[in-house]
Design a protein around this motif. Sequence first.
Motif, PDB file in Angstrom:
ATOM      1  N   UNK A 117      -2.803   9.179  42.752  1.00 59.22           N
ATOM      2  CA  UNK A 117      -1.399   9.401  43.111  1.00 59.22           C
ATOM      3  C   UNK A 117      -0.810  10.530  42.269  1.00 59.22           C
ATOM      4  N   UNK A 118      -1.198  10.582  41.008  1.00 62.00           N
ATOM      5  CA  UNK A 118      -0.714  11.641  40.122  1.00 62.00           C
ATOM      6  C   UNK A 118      -1.140  13.011  40.657  1.00 62.00           C
ATOM      7  N   UNK A 119      -2.394  13.127  41.072  1.00 59.88           N
ATOM      8  CA  UNK A 119      -2.895  14.391  41.636  1.00 59.88           C
ATOM      9  C   UNK A 119      -2.159  14.707  42.930  1.00 59.88           C
ATOM     10  N   UNK A 120      -1.958  13.699  43.776  1.00 60.28           N
ATOM     11  CA  UNK A 120      -1.301  13.906  45.064  1.00 60.28           C
ATOM     12  C   UNK A 120       0.146  14.334  44.889  1.00 60.28           C
ATOM     13  N   UNK A 121       0.863  13.678  43.973  1.00 53.18           N
ATOM     14  CA  UNK A 121       2.283  13.943  43.795  1.00 53.18           C
ATOM     15  C   UNK A 121       2.581  15.115  42.868  1.00 53.18           C
ATOM     16  N   UNK A 122       1.756  15.300  41.842  1.00 54.59           N
ATOM     17  CA  UNK A 122       2.081  16.311  40.841  1.00 54.59           C
ATOM     18  C   UNK A 122       1.101  17.450  40.729  1.00 54.59           C
ATOM     19  N   UNK A 123       0.022  17.401  41.520  1.00 57.51           N
ATOM     20  CA  UNK A 123      -0.970  18.457  41.427  1.00 57.51           C
ATOM     21  C   UNK A 123      -0.469  19.755  42.024  1.00 57.51           C
ATOM     22  N   UNK A 124      -0.695  20.861  41.328  1.00 57.21           N
ATOM     23  CA  UNK A 124      -0.247  22.145  41.859  1.00 57.21           C
ATOM     24  C   UNK A 124      -1.378  23.142  42.026  1.00 57.21           C
ATOM     25  N   UNK A 125      -2.505  22.926  41.384  1.00 56.75           N
ATOM     26  CA  UNK A 125      -3.663  23.806  41.544  1.00 56.75           C
ATOM     27  C   UNK A 125      -4.914  22.947  41.370  1.00 56.75           C
ATOM     28  N   UNK A 126      -5.947  23.274  42.155  1.00 57.16           N
ATOM     29  CA  UNK A 126      -7.255  22.664  41.955  1.00 57.16           C
ATOM     30  C   UNK A 126      -8.290  23.767  41.894  1.00 57.16           C
ATOM     31  N   UNK A 127      -9.302  23.565  41.063  1.00 53.61           N
ATOM     32  CA  UNK A 127     -10.395  24.520  40.993  1.00 53.61           C
ATOM     33  C   UNK A 127     -11.699  23.754  40.860  1.00 53.61           C
ATOM     34  N   UNK A 128     -12.771  24.354  41.298  1.00 59.36           N
ATOM     35  CA  UNK A 128     -14.103  23.760  41.170  1.00 59.36           C
ATOM     36  C   UNK A 128     -14.805  24.398  39.993  1.00 59.36           C
ATOM     37  N   UNK A 129     -15.388  23.574  39.148  1.00 63.82           N
ATOM     38  CA  UNK A 129     -16.244  24.023  38.053  1.00 63.82           C
ATOM     39  C   UNK A 129     -17.567  23.318  38.255  1.00 63.82           C
ATOM     40  N   UNK A 130     -18.452  23.945  38.995  1.00 64.68           N
ATOM     41  CA  UNK A 130     -19.701  23.288  39.359  1.00 64.68           C
ATOM     42  C   UNK A 130     -19.395  22.134  40.301  1.00 64.68           C
ATOM     43  N   UNK A 131     -19.884  20.943  39.964  1.00 62.47           N
ATOM     44  CA  UNK A 131     -19.639  19.761  40.790  1.00 62.47           C
ATOM     45  C   UNK A 131     -18.335  19.058  40.420  1.00 62.47           C
ATOM     46  N   UNK A 132     -17.621  19.589  39.447  1.00 60.32           N
ATOM     47  CA  UNK A 132     -16.405  18.940  38.956  1.00 60.32           C
ATOM     48  C   UNK A 132     -15.165  19.612  39.529  1.00 60.32           C
ATOM     49  N   UNK A 133     -14.233  18.801  40.003  1.00 59.57           N
ATOM     50  CA  UNK A 133     -12.936  19.294  40.452  1.00 59.57           C
ATOM     51  C   UNK A 133     -11.957  19.185  39.287  1.00 59.57           C
ATOM     52  N   UNK A 134     -11.238  20.262  39.018  1.00 58.67           N
ATOM     53  CA  UNK A 134     -10.201  20.249  37.981  1.00 58.67           C
ATOM     54  C   UNK A 134      -8.862  20.319  38.698  1.00 58.67           C
ATOM     55  N   UNK A 135      -8.013  19.316  38.446  1.00 60.32           N
ATOM     56  CA  UNK A 135      -6.667  19.290  39.027  1.00 60.32           C
ATOM     57  C   UNK A 135      -5.651  19.532  37.926  1.00 60.32           C
ATOM     58  N   UNK A 136      -4.751  20.460  38.182  1.00 59.78           N
ATOM     59  CA  UNK A 136      -3.680  20.774  37.245  1.00 59.78           C
ATOM     60  C   UNK A 136      -2.431  20.034  37.708  1.00 59.78           C
ATOM     61  N   UNK A 137      -1.840  19.269  36.798  1.00 59.73           N
ATOM     62  CA  UNK A 137      -0.703  18.407  37.116  1.00 59.73           C
ATOM     63  C   UNK A 137       0.564  19.025  36.532  1.00 59.73           C
ATOM     64  N   UNK A 138       1.618  19.063  37.342  1.00 52.59           N
ATOM     65  CA  UNK A 138       2.879  19.677  36.934  1.00 52.59           C
ATOM     66  C   UNK A 138       3.749  18.672  36.186  1.00 52.59           C
ATOM     67  N   UNK A 139       3.496  18.553  34.885  1.00 54.87           N
ATOM     68  CA  UNK A 139       4.324  17.725  34.012  1.00 54.87           C
ATOM     69  C   UNK A 139       4.315  18.346  32.615  1.00 54.87           C
ATOM     70  N   UNK A 140       5.423  18.246  31.893  1.00 51.86           N
ATOM     71  CA  UNK A 140       5.478  18.841  30.553  1.00 51.86           C
ATOM     72  C   UNK A 140       4.714  18.036  29.497  1.00 51.86           C
ATOM     73  N   UNK A 141       4.305  16.836  29.811  1.00 47.63           N
ATOM     74  CA  UNK A 141       3.594  15.990  28.848  1.00 47.63           C
ATOM     75  C   UNK A 141       2.144  16.480  28.698  1.00 47.63           C
ATOM     76  N   UNK A 142       1.709  16.837  27.471  1.00 45.38           N
ATOM     77  CA  UNK A 142       0.327  17.304  27.277  1.00 45.38           C
ATOM     78  C   UNK A 142      -0.667  16.154  27.437  1.00 45.38           C
ATOM     79  N   UNK A 143      -1.632  16.353  28.333  1.00 43.39           N
ATOM     80  CA  UNK A 143      -2.599  15.295  28.625  1.00 43.39           C
ATOM     81  C   UNK A 143      -3.793  15.885  29.359  1.00 43.39           C
ATOM     82  N   UNK A 144      -4.981  15.325  29.085  1.00 38.66           N
ATOM     83  CA  UNK A 144      -6.188  15.673  29.839  1.00 38.66           C
ATOM     84  C   UNK A 144      -7.086  14.449  29.859  1.00 38.66           C
TER      85      UNK A 144
END
Length: 167
Positions: free
Chosen positions: A49-76
């Motif tokens: 839900x976080x990716x669906x609601x707050x995701x603004x960019x996705x990129x592929x790094x090999x078999x891994x999807x990286x989703x960037x979430x639009x929130x000011x809170x630092x987290x990974x």
Amino acid sequence: SRTDLLGEALRGVAAGAVPFGVGGVIAVVLGRGDALNRSDRAVHTTLSRLVLLGGYVQQQRGATTVSYIDTPRPFACATRDPVPHILITRGLIEHLTPGQVEAILAHEEHHLAARHDRHLRLARLAAACLPFISAFRAHERRVRLLIELAGDDHAARVCGAGIAAEA
């Protein structure tokens, strides 16, 4: 004789108790494992839900999807369900240099590649099945720490110790 009767009775009790005990252990493990599965599914649903609601960019790094979430809170974080996925927030990216972000991504990718989720799951299951034994809770804490240190070590080898330490 009395000794024969006693021996036969003990063998009968043991023959009944062993399967009952094994069955009890299996029931506890399955019951606790089911509770952990429900918890993991809830976390996965929340992250999706976080990716669906707050995701603004996705990129592929090999078999891994990286989703960037639009929130000011630092987290990974990294998740494997259903496919390898890393979530990283805008707040984290804004506070780090590109090299430090790369170190964070290397750290999270190592968790996925080394299947740290399996190690942590076994430690969580042991602690859940025997919560009254402090050694299992301590073991779970140690496993959490060790997998984070392993991710840090990998990031240091890939990106340099200084950059990884700063990240």
